[in-house]
Design a protein around this motif. Structure first.
Motif, PDB file in Angstrom:
ATOM      1  N   HIS A 181      44.912  41.553  41.468  1.00 46.02           N
ATOM      2  CA  HIS A 181      46.050  40.633  41.572  1.00 46.02           C
ATOM      3  C   HIS A 181      47.359  41.334  41.265  1.00 46.02           C
TER       4      HIS A 181
ATOM      5  N   TRP B 260      50.189  41.179  44.034  1.00 45.68           N
ATOM      6  CA  TRP B 260      51.407  40.407  43.805  1.00 45.68           C
ATOM      7  C   TRP B 260      52.547  41.204  43.220  1.00 45.68           C
ATOM      8  N   LEU B 261      52.238  42.314  42.576  1.00 47.93           N
ATOM      9  CA  LEU B 261      53.332  43.115  42.011  1.00 47.93           C
ATOM     10  C   LEU B 261      53.573  44.392  42.823  1.00 47.93           C
TER      11      LEU B 261
ATOM     12  N   LEU C 174      56.047  42.597  31.710  1.00 45.14           N
ATOM     13  CA  LEU C 174      56.006  41.201  32.148  1.00 45.14           C
ATOM     14  C   LEU C 174      54.630  40.887  32.728  1.00 45.14           C
ATOM     15  N   SER C 175      54.133  41.778  33.594  1.00 51.18           N
ATOM     16  CA  SER C 175      52.835  41.533  34.225  1.00 51.18           C
ATOM     17  C   SER C 175      51.722  41.520  33.184  1.00 51.18           C
ATOM     18  N   ASP C 176      51.820  42.425  32.212  1.00 57.20           N
ATOM     19  CA  ASP C 176      50.815  42.437  31.143  1.00 57.20           C
ATOM     20  C   ASP C 176      50.817  41.115  30.395  1.00 57.20           C
TER      21      ASP C 176
ATOM     22  N   LEU D 119      51.681  38.309  31.385  1.00 54.15           N
ATOM     23  CA  LEU D 119      51.186  37.208  32.217  1.00 54.15           C
ATOM     24  C   LEU D 119      49.699  37.368  32.508  1.00 54.15           C
TER      25      LEU D 119
ATOM     26  N   THR E  56      59.556  48.793  35.153  1.00 51.53           N
ATOM     27  CA  THR E  56      60.405  47.615  35.196  1.00 51.53           C
ATOM     28  C   THR E  56      59.628  46.324  34.948  1.00 51.53           C
ATOM     29  N   TYR E  57      58.460  46.199  35.573  1.00 55.44           N
ATOM     30  CA  TYR E  57      57.747  44.917  35.531  1.00 55.44           C
ATOM     31  C   TYR E  57      56.396  44.996  34.838  1.00 55.44           C
TER      32      TYR E  57
ATOM     33  N   PRO F 232      53.890  44.361  47.324  1.00 55.24           N
ATOM     34  CA  PRO F 232      55.166  43.928  47.907  1.00 55.24           C
ATOM     35  C   PRO F 232      56.304  44.901  47.636  1.00 55.24           C
ATOM     36  N   ARG F 233      56.280  45.549  46.496  1.00 56.44           N
ATOM     37  CA  ARG F 233      57.379  46.437  46.149  1.00 56.44           C
ATOM     38  C   ARG F 233      57.150  47.850  46.664  1.00 56.44           C
TER      39      ARG F 233
ATOM     40  N   LEU G 125      48.495  39.672  34.455  1.00 52.78           N
ATOM     41  CA  LEU G 125      48.392  40.057  35.861  1.00 52.78           C
ATOM     42  C   LEU G 125      47.745  41.440  35.924  1.00 52.78           C
TER      43      LEU G 125
END
Lengths: 504, 231
Positions: free
Chosen positions: A418, A422-423, A408-410, A412, A404-405, A426-427, A414
């Motif tokens: 980190h 941050w990804l 997006l993280s790539d 950014l 899913t993310y 938390p999930r 991230l």
């Protein structure tokens, strides 16, 4: 992340393979298994096959009743079916003894009626205990199967007014035929490594399995060669059964999940009574031993000797260490995006606790007295045993988050720590809490490798209960069982709740 | 200048070629039927997909082998542009510093970016507390602070209604006006292309065609675009 995963994979491989290699190497010089060893092998296969068949067979009517009935307390009953997985084996056996034991409820009743007493020790006792542990598992797995039958099919069956027998033949039997082999294979594999149950309820030439034979070779004869030969034997059958179970069970059956309600219109009249009777019996069979031993324990818990409380503390520390090791290893194996590391974690399925313990003993012995490190060995072996479960709950979530993310993280940038901070973290809190709780509870209740090198002091709580039972101090054993159960479930619920509440 | 130099991308048996350049500051719409490879092309430029042949260069620098996060590219996806467990300020802050060690200056920048897209004072909210349009605005605020010279839009506003979508496109246009970034956006709607782009590339039959001026292309569509538009 990749390097971390590689290192963890190497560590797990070393942790599993080195002891196994040590076992095989030592076994190589120790000759061929003797008649007693083959007898142990035969008993192992016999009891595991019977346990699997009986558990699955009794589970069918229970799961069928649960699938087609809606009643108050249904959710509680399904939760109860999950309890034996976390319940320490020794507590369950103490519970079964209060009912079926020499001075148990059944024998008291028989005596009052002037009938001869029954004896729980032997093959049938082992089977009774194994069905107690695995019937609920089979019920939950089968219930998954019933939920997987599309609701539309039952609607159509109701529209056509099909009788229950036809519904069974056309809708339910195909599902059962597809799932039962996998379920049986899983239970068979679990029962192959049964140790505490056979230690207490089995024994003697007629009822000794390979795990127990390893233990006896260690503690009675201190015949390391024979322990190694038996370990090699056990390794072969457990690995084969694990592969068989993985193939037959596939991916779908091992994760009891959502309780989706399917409306059913069939099964009125006499079947209602039948289902009610089946469910009542199943609930009593699972709940009664637990309730009895805990109720008895409540009376004696305050008068327990100090050594029990100290053992509880030791067990707690071992459980926490074991859970931490297991979860860290699982994270390191599952986080890298290349999945090949993960397969390494499943290697632990091939090893049983006593085989690993024997191997570690052989490895450590040239350098130091293994008995001095028995708690560390226990924590390590327990962590390895919990690893497949922990991986199983974390890995799909990590894949889901990355799907899913990930992009997006790539984009950014991230990465590394980190990305974890941050990804993923938390999930992942919910499955992390669940997995940590599970690993801690499993380790808390474990009576396996610790029995190989029982420390005179600083024993774990399950070992203390075993000693109390052996000394017929059933009241104290019940009190200690209450503490152990409270700690096991407490740890599980605490971590699970931490995971849930941190959820955002 | 973005150059797609003899580029050939393949994904699951499907293949797309492109061989053209796009001047700095251009605004390009990629238009064409579903499954023609519009998103594949964006994935190739963003670095999620390694080309089979050819290369992507930006201002003469070869981007081959450069990981997505190190490319001069900001991208908005169809969904999942915000991390639901982080606040808006943190989501935008990720565009400044992926480690989220934000200085007070950084926080200032984040707040003003949020204010710029019409989300003043919502820094501490979580995405779930926002409407779809507000979530798109927050994602655009991150694009604003990232200051990357190329912006790729893979239909991030597809789930919004026509009026809201037009509003978002105008906001994109304003953001581009401030950052001077080069835009490539995937769209199904000729009106969207006409609204904010000056160039169109038709993506069909395994090829992304050389960009042509938007209005001209829409007024006199060639066979591929004509077929797509139903004219």
């Amino acid at each position: 992340m990749l390097r971390l995963g590689g290192a963890a994979a190497l560590l797990v491989a070393a942790l599993i393979l080195a002891p196994l290699a040590a076992v095989l190497w030592r076994a190589g010089g120790a000759g061929w298994p003797g008649p007693a060893d083959w007898a142990a092998l035969r008993f192992t296969l016999l009891q595991a096959s019977l346990s699997a068949i009986l558990s699955a067979a009794f589970a069918i009517p229970v799961a069928r009743a649960l699938a087609r009935r809606r009643f108050a307390g249904r959710a509680a009953l399904i939760t109860l079916m999950g309890a034996p997985f976390i319940l320490p084996v020794i507590v369950a056996i103490a519970g079964l003894l209060t009912i079926f034991g020499r001075n148990g409820l059944v024998n008291s009743a028989l005596e009052a009626l002037g009938l001869p007493p029954i004896d729980i020790f032997g093959l049938h006792g082992v089977l009774l205990a194994h069905v107690f542990f695995n019937l609920p598992l089979a019920v939950r797995l089968l219930l998954e199967g019933w939920r997987a039958i599309p609701a539309e099919h039952f609607r159509l069956a109701a529209q056509l007014d099909l009788p229950p027998a036809t519904i069974f033949r056309t809708l339910e039997w195909p599902m059962l035929r597809a799932r039962l082999p996998g379920i049986c294979a899983v239970i068979f594999a679990i029962c192959l490594s049964s140790f505490a149950t056979v230690l207490i309820l089995g024994g003697g030439p007629a009822a000794t399995n390979v795990e127990l034979a390893i233990y006896q070779a260690f503690t009675f004869d201190f015949d390391l060669g024979r322990a190694a030969v038996l370990s090699a034997l056990q390794l072969v059958i457990v690995a084969a059964a694990a592969v068989l179970a993985l193939i037959l069970a596939g991916n779908g059956t091992a994760a009891p999940g959502l309780d989706r309600l399917v409306q059913r219109w069939d099964g009125a009249g006499g079947l209602r009574l039948w289902d009610a009777a089946v469910l009542t019996l199943a609930a009593a069979f699972v709940a009664l031993p637990i309730a009895l031993v805990l109720g008895r324990g409540a009376a004696s818990v305050l008068s327990l000797p100090v050594s029990i409380w100290m053992a509880a503390g030791v067990s707690l520390l071992v459980a926490l260490a074991s859970a931490a090791i297991s979860v860290l290893l699982a994270l390191a194996l599952a986080l890298p995006r290349r999945r090949r590391f993960e397969a390494v974690g499943l290697m632990t399925l091939a090893a049983s606790p006593l085989v690993l313990g024997t191997g570690l003993f052989l490895l450590i012995r040239p350098f130091t007295f293994p008995g001095n490190h028995v708690l560390a060995i226990t924590a390590l072996v327990n962590a390895a045993m919990a690893l497949p479960f922990v991986l199983r709950s974390l890995s799909p979530e990590i894949r889901q988050i990355e799907a899913t993310y990930g992009r997006l993280s790539d984009s950014l940038g991230l990465g590394g720590w980190h990305r974890f901070r941050w990804l993923l973290l938390p999930r992942l809190r919910r499955p992390l809490g669940f997995a940590t709780g599970l690993a801690a509870a499993l380790s808390m209740g474990d009576l396996g490798v610790i029995a190989l090198f029982p420390p005179p002091e600083a024993a774990t709580l399950p070992l203390e209960i075993y000693r109390l039972l052996g000394a017929y101090r059933t009241e104290a054993a019940a009190g200690a069982s209450l503490i152990l159960t409270a700690l096991s479930f407490g740890l599980f619920l605490l971590f699970d709740r931490m995971g849930r509440h941190a959820d955002t | 200048m973005l150059t797609l130099d003899g580029l050939r991308l393949t994904q699951g048996g499907f293949s797309l070629t492109a061989d053209w350049t796009l001047p700095k500051g251009a605004r390009l719409a990629l238009i064409g039927p579903s499954g023609a490879g519009k998103s594949t092309l964006l994935a190739g430029i963003a670095g999620f997909l390694a080309p089979l042949h050819g290369r992507v260069t930006w201002d003469g620098t070869d981007l081959t082998g450069v990981p997505p996060g190190k490319r001069p590219v900001a991208m908005l996806f169809q969904d999942g542009n915000l991390l639901p467990h982080l606040t808006l300020a943190q989501n935008v802050g990720l565009g400044l510093r992926p480690d989220l060690r934000l200085t007070s200056d950084d926080r200032e920048t984040v707040s003003s970016a949020l204010a710029r897209v019409g989300l003043a004072g919502l820094d501490a909210r979580r995405p779930a507390a926002l409407s779809g349009g507000q979530q798109s605005r927050a994602a655009l605020a991150r694009v604003l602070v990232m200051r990357r010279p190329i912006l790729l839009l893979d239909e991030p506003f597809a789930a919004l209604g026509p009026a809201l979508r037009a509003e978002m496109l105008d906001l994109v246009s304003a953001v581009l006006g401030e950052t001077g970034a080069t835009l490539l956006m995937v769209t199904h709607e000729p009106e969207d292309a006409a609204r904010i782009t000056d160039l169109i590339s038709v993506v069909a039959s395994g090829r992304a065609e050389r960009p042509v001026p938007t209005q001209e292309a829409l007024d006199n569509p060639g066979p591929e675009l004509g077929a797509y538009l139903g004219r």
